[in-house]
Design a protein around this motif. Sequence first.
Motif, short mmCIF file in Angstrom:
data_model
loop_
_atom_site.label_atom_id
_atom_site.label_comp_id
_atom_site.label_asym_id
_atom_site.label_seq_id
_atom_site.Cartn_x
_atom_site.Cartn_y
_atom_site.Cartn_z
N ILE A 161 8.27 -5.77 13.66
CA ILE A 161 7.96 -4.41 13.20
C ILE A 161 6.56 -3.98 13.67
CG2 ILE A 161 9.56 -4.37 11.24
CD1 ILE A 161 7.16 -5.05 9.41
N SER A 162 6.00 -4.73 14.60
CA SER A 162 4.69 -4.42 15.19
C SER A 162 3.61 -4.22 14.14
CB SER A 162 4.79 -3.18 16.09
OG SER A 162 5.72 -3.40 17.12
N GLN A 163 3.51 -5.19 13.22
CA GLN A 163 2.49 -5.14 12.18
C GLN A 163 1.78 -6.49 12.05
OE1 GLN A 163 4.15 -3.84 8.41
NE2 GLN A 163 4.69 -1.82 9.23
N VAL A 164 0.57 -6.44 11.54
CA VAL A 164 -0.20 -7.61 11.12
C VAL A 164 -0.59 -7.35 9.68
CG1 VAL A 164 -2.29 -8.96 11.49
CG2 VAL A 164 -1.07 -8.01 13.46
N HIS A 165 -0.29 -8.30 8.78
CA HIS A 165 -0.63 -8.16 7.36
C HIS A 165 -1.79 -9.09 7.03
CE1 HIS A 165 3.52 -6.48 5.93
NE2 HIS A 165 3.07 -5.88 7.03
N ILE A 166 -2.83 -8.52 6.43
CA ILE A 166 -4.02 -9.26 6.03
C ILE A 166 -4.21 -9.05 4.53
CG2 ILE A 166 -6.54 -9.41 6.23
CD1 ILE A 166 -6.21 -8.24 9.09
N VAL A 167 -4.42 -10.15 3.80
CA VAL A 167 -4.69 -10.06 2.37
C VAL A 167 -5.98 -10.82 2.07
CG1 VAL A 167 -3.88 -10.58 0.03
CG2 VAL A 167 -2.25 -9.82 1.78
N TYR A 168 -6.86 -10.17 1.34
CA TYR A 168 -8.10 -10.77 0.85
C TYR A 168 -7.93 -11.21 -0.58
CZ TYR A 168 -10.90 -8.93 4.73
OH TYR A 168 -11.43 -8.66 5.96
N ARG A 169 -8.60 -12.30 -0.96
CA ARG A 169 -8.76 -12.59 -2.38
C ARG A 169 -9.82 -11.64 -2.90
NH1 ARG A 169 -10.35 -18.12 -3.85
NH2 ARG A 169 -9.98 -17.34 -5.93
N ALA A 170 -9.68 -11.23 -4.14
CA ALA A 170 -10.62 -10.28 -4.73
C ALA A 170 -10.72 -10.54 -6.22
CB ALA A 170 -10.17 -8.85 -4.46
N ARG A 171 -11.77 -9.99 -6.80
CA ARG A 171 -11.99 -10.10 -8.24
C ARG A 171 -11.97 -8.70 -8.83
NH1 ARG A 171 -16.34 -9.75 -11.64
NH2 ARG A 171 -17.74 -9.30 -9.90
N LEU A 172 -11.11 -8.50 -9.84
CA LEU A 172 -11.14 -7.23 -10.57
C LEU A 172 -12.49 -7.11 -11.27
CD1 LEU A 172 -7.66 -6.90 -12.34
CD2 LEU A 172 -8.66 -5.31 -10.70
N LEU A 173 -13.09 -5.93 -11.19
CA LEU A 173 -14.39 -5.73 -11.83
C LEU A 173 -14.27 -5.41 -13.31
CD1 LEU A 173 -16.26 -3.82 -9.01
CD2 LEU A 173 -16.38 -6.25 -9.61
N ASP A 174 -13.10 -4.89 -13.71
CA ASP A 174 -12.85 -4.57 -15.11
C ASP A 174 -11.36 -4.37 -15.30
OD1 ASP A 174 -12.22 -1.81 -14.38
OD2 ASP A 174 -14.40 -1.50 -14.23
N LEU A 175 -10.96 -4.10 -16.51
CA LEU A 175 -9.53 -3.91 -16.80
C LEU A 175 -9.13 -2.43 -16.82
CD1 LEU A 175 -8.97 -6.68 -19.48
CD2 LEU A 175 -8.32 -6.68 -17.06
N ASP A 176 -9.96 -1.58 -16.24
CA ASP A 176 -9.67 -0.16 -16.16
C ASP A 176 -8.82 0.10 -14.91
OD1 ASP A 176 -9.63 2.58 -16.47
OD2 ASP A 176 -11.64 2.87 -15.62
N PHE A 177 -7.51 -0.10 -15.04
CA PHE A 177 -6.59 0.18 -13.94
C PHE A 177 -5.36 0.88 -14.48
CE2 PHE A 177 -5.69 -4.22 -15.22
CZ PHE A 177 -4.33 -4.17 -15.47
N ARG A 178 -4.67 1.57 -13.59
CA ARG A 178 -3.45 2.31 -13.95
C ARG A 178 -2.73 2.64 -12.65
NH1 ARG A 178 -7.77 5.12 -13.87
NH2 ARG A 178 -7.94 7.16 -12.93
N PRO A 179 -1.48 3.05 -12.72
CA PRO A 179 -0.75 3.37 -11.49
C PRO A 179 -1.39 4.54 -10.74
CG PRO A 179 0.77 3.18 -13.34
CD PRO A 179 -0.63 3.17 -13.90
N GLY A 180 -1.54 4.36 -9.44
CA GLY A 180 -1.93 5.45 -8.57
C GLY A 180 -0.68 6.21 -8.16
N GLU A 181 -0.83 7.17 -7.25
CA GLU A 181 0.30 8.01 -6.85
C GLU A 181 1.43 7.23 -6.19
OE1 GLU A 181 -0.51 11.61 -4.77
OE2 GLU A 181 -2.25 12.07 -6.01
#
Length: 180
Positions: free
Chosen positions: A108-128
């Motif tokens: 499919i002519s793609q390269v997938h890259i994933v970083y490890r990350a740390r959530l800075l807080d629990l203030d999250f919700r669904p985006g569009e």
Amino acid sequence: MKFCSDCGTPVDLRIPAGDSLPRHVCPACGSIHYQNPKLVVGALAEWEGRVLLCRRAIEPRHGYWTLPAGFMENQESTADAAARETLEEACARIEVGEMFTLYDIPHISQVHIVYRARLLDLDFRPGEESLEVGLFDEADIPWEQLAFRSIEFTLRRYYEDRRQGSYRFHTGRISPPLGL
């Protein structure tokens, strides 16, 4: 591609002089239009041993779960793309860590890259682009409802590394499913 993006003339598909692959070439202005793989970049965002997943509100794979990820934009780094996609899809702020997985997906002519990350807080919700978001322990990951094989492979490597007590960088190639 049907028309030159520089002058609007219909393009020809041919191998340009000095090249080895067919390209879209404009017979009027001589522009060669290269089509290159797309970078999909995301984050495996952690909070107290749980990971942030998004349930997709868009195709492909509407309704399936994934890590926050998407196409990299021009003039941004891969780490910036991971943070932006996490903010867009989960309204979550992260501190981007090390690159964790890189998968070539040539069919499919793609390269997938994933970083490890740390959530800075629990203030999250669904985006569009997300129906819902949540933090998941390994036992609660909806393995049968993951949207993409690269995400499944990334999560499996993450939990394997965690059990071994150290994280390493993983690479691989994802082949097309049978029947493609």
